[in-house]
Design a protein around this motif. Structure first.
Motif: not given
Ligand code: FSX
Ligand code: SF4
Ligand code: F3S
Length: 314
Positions: A185-212
């Protein structure tokens, strides 16, 4: 500056030139939907991060394909990149500790970084019978998830299993498996795919580091930069029957359409992901390019909604 120099030195020891690295930053920046003026900033975040957010990486019901995809295959040095920009406090597959020692590490990390860590979750959580269908060290996934995820600054679900349940949630689903957001019952950021493309995880983290902040997401919790368009809308095979020149080359519209894998069961029209653009394994290929229909691996309800894989959708 010193840190940056050391970073390039380490890359060159792995046979990766500054040019290769900048090329990767260009691909990453474009994948994140940012203009090319951001490339130097993205490079800076990766080469000399100002902050290294603590990460606790949990693994529940899954096949570890998501970890494999992230740390193993994309670029030989992606593991280094991820371990450099993050402070990985806990990850069962890559850490040396096991048993009680591993549990102590997890508890200590949660206590130390309470409210400040990013929790990356791989795998689904069983909800029936108080979560009895999945345990680690005598505690259910449900208990661990409730305790750890709720203390995180943000929860990023990597893979279709943690995002929406994945194969564990396929019928008859005796354990009542669900994605992490639903189960807890919580909010999550989802990067689906089986398996997902790692670039989408890296992009999500870099977005966080770059834009806060975490990237903008759709109503299913997926970052829009990666999951904003359907596979079909970006598929090169589509141009074969929508482009007059190709139709002429193939002889008839029917022949040109034969090049599309829809009748082989392709779920591209119902699947949202950036596979045709981001591709896998250093931009080598992606399922449809390799001749296999998209099986809809990143959608909620994958498997049940997408099977039988090789039959045209109704
Ligand atoms: Fe699931 Fe990931 Fe598929 Fe496997 O951990 S998304 S089964 S690739 O490994 O969770
Ligand atoms: Fe769409 Fe699949 Fe055909 Fe590509 S192969 S055009 S994604 S149906
Ligand atoms: Fe999955 Fe379809 Fe991409 S099967 S990897 S979403 S092409």
């Amino acid at each position: 500056m010193e840190e940056e120099r050391e970073f390039y030195q380490r890359l060159s020891e792995k046979g990766v030139s500054r040019r290769d690295f900048m090329k990767y930053c260009g691909v990453l920046t474009a994948t994140m939907g940012l203009s090319s003026s951001f490339i130097p900033k993205v490079a800076e975040v990766l080469a000399a991060p100002k902050q290294r957010p603590p990460v606790i990486w949990l693994q529940f019901a899954e096949c570890t394909g998501c970890s494999e995809a992230t740390i193993g295959t994309m670029y030989p040095w992606i593991d280094e990149l991820i371990l450099d920009i993050l402070s990985m406090e806990y990850h069962e597959t890559i850490m040396a500790a096991s048993g009680h020692q591993a549990e102590d590490t997890l508890n200590a990390a949660v206590k130390k970084y309470n409210g400040k860590f990013i929790c990356v979750v791989e795998g689904a959580i069983g909800t029936k019978y108080d979560g009895a269908y999945g345990k680690i060290g005598g505690r259910t996934f449900l208990e661990i998830g409730n305790e750890v995820c709720k203390k995180a600054l943000a929860v990023i679900c990597i893979g279709s299993c943690s995002s929406y349940g994945g194969i564990q949630a396929a019928a008859p689903n005796p354990g009542g498996y669900k994605g992490v957001g639903d189960a807890l019952g919580i909010k999550t950021v989802n990067i689906p795919g089986c398996p997902p493309n790692p670039i989408n995880l890296v992009g999500t983290i870099v977005n966080f580091l770059l834009l806060g902040k975490l990237p903008a997401c759709d109503k299913l919790g997926r970052p829009l930069f990666a999951y904003g368009k359907s596979i079909h809308d970006q598929c090169p095979r589509r141009s074969h029957y929508e482009n007059d020149e190709f139709v002429e080359q193939f002889g008839s519209e029917e022949a040109a359409m034969g090049y599309c894998l829809y009748k082989m069961g392709c779920k591209g029209p119902d699947t949202y992901n950036n596979c045709p653009i981001a591709k896998f394994n250093d931009g080598t290929s992606w399922p449809v390019e390799a001749g296999h229909p998209c099986i809809g691996c990143s959608e909620p309800g994958f498997w049940d909604k997408m099977t039988p894989f090789f039959e045209e959708s109704k």
